[in-house]
Design an enzyme around this catalytic site. Structure first.
Site, mmCIF file in Angstrom:
data_model
loop_
_atom_site.group_PDB
_atom_site.id
_atom_site.type_symbol
_atom_site.label_atom_id
_atom_site.label_comp_id
_atom_site.label_asym_id
_atom_site.label_seq_id
_atom_site.Cartn_x
_atom_site.Cartn_y
_atom_site.Cartn_z
ATOM 1 N N GLU A 44 43.461 37.035 48.919
ATOM 2 C CA GLU A 44 42.107 36.888 48.399
ATOM 3 C C GLU A 44 41.475 35.652 49.029
ATOM 4 O OE1 GLU A 44 42.019 36.631 44.181
ATOM 5 O OE2 GLU A 44 43.025 38.534 43.862
ATOM 6 N N ASP A 55 36.259 29.636 37.154
ATOM 7 C CA ASP A 55 37.398 28.930 37.734
ATOM 8 C C ASP A 55 37.627 27.587 37.061
ATOM 9 O OD1 ASP A 55 38.218 30.727 39.907
ATOM 10 O OD2 ASP A 55 36.178 30.407 40.602
ATOM 11 N N TYR A 170 42.352 44.068 38.621
ATOM 12 C CA TYR A 170 42.784 42.676 38.445
ATOM 13 C C TYR A 170 42.765 42.397 36.949
ATOM 14 C CZ TYR A 170 42.707 37.554 39.345
ATOM 15 O OH TYR A 170 42.977 36.212 39.390
#
Length: 262
Positions: A44, A55, A170
């Site tokens: 990725e 994040d 995911y």
């Protein structure tokens, strides 16, 4: 997309993440080569962005370092193109946020992905209900729209998540930002089983996986193991000298996953 199919064909895949341009664009190719040498099955590439809201501190800092080094979207695609020439069989997935992906239009972005040999895209802040913003353009070019599922994705919403998804699912194993938590193994096993009952796509698990032991535990129940913040921490510590330590670390994860396969 056939590269992604192949990556999951022989047991749990090791999926690794790095931010493009961290610590600088010139350093990224050698770091990507180190991931491959260490045994990564899928890579990725994080597109640097000013507000990476999903994040945690490690990847936020990587984005800051990358942008401070002048990394551009053009750099991202140039690095991806060079990688594809060196590694024709390793899948590349771009991961990032809508603003850099859509600012020149979805068709432009999809064309650039196809031209650079990108296999899939994860856009963190385009929900499935807004798939028209990017999904059709990507699918028209054969680029998978990799979707995110979370512990709060219930049975009512799951069909929307899966509609139009490609490559793999995911599974974000915790409700929070990257790098700070590790979900209980039992809850992950239950969630993966629920997802696999609803789709034929591989299910890969990420968020909070740092050690070979954790990677092996996930590999026992999922089709893929995603590691990001731990690798980014190594890059933060070593800068342009990161390829050696990165390769050594990825080798430990790959070894643990391979033992599960056997």
């Amino acid at each position: 997309m056939t590269r992604l199919v192949s990556a999951f064909a022989h047991g749990p895949a090791l999926i690794t993440f790095v931010t493009v341009g961290d610590p600088c664009p010139a350093a990224t190719p050698a770091i990507l080569d180190a991931l491959v040498a260490g045994g990564a099955d899928v890579i990725e590439l994080g597109m640097p962005f000013t507000d990476p809201m999903a994040d945690g501190p490690a990847i936020q800092a990587a984005n800051i370092r990358s942008l401070a080094a002048g990394t551009t979207t053009a750099d991202t695609f140039a690095i991806a193109t060079g990688f594809r020439e060196r590694h024709p069989h390793i899948p590349l997935v771009l991961m990032g946020y809508a603003n850099p992906m859509l600012r020149r239009g979805p068709e432009w972005f999809a064309d650039a992905c196809a031209d650079a040999g990108i296999d899939g895209v994860i856009c963190v802040d385009i929900p499935p209900e807004e798939d028209d913003a990017l999904g059709p353009a990507l699918r028209a070019k054969g680029v998978a729209q990799v979707r995110l599922a979370t512990p709060t994705t219930d049975a009512a919403r799951l069909p929307a998540v899966l509609d139009g998804a490609g490559g793999f699912i995911y599974y974000v194993s915790v409700a929070g930002i990257t790098g700070l938590q590790q979900a209980a193994e039992g809850s992950i096993e239950d969630a993966v089983a629920r997802l696999k009952a609803a789709t034929d796509l591989p299910v890969a698990v990420g968020f909070g996986i740092r050690t070979p032991e954790q990677a092996a535990a996930i590999a026992r129940v999922a089709d893929g193991v995603i590691v990001g913040s731990a690798t980014v921490d190594i890059i933060a510590a070593h800068g342009v000298d990161a390829p050696g330590p990165v390769r050594a670390y990825i080798e430990t994860l790959k070894s643990a996953i391979t033992k599960v396969k056997s």
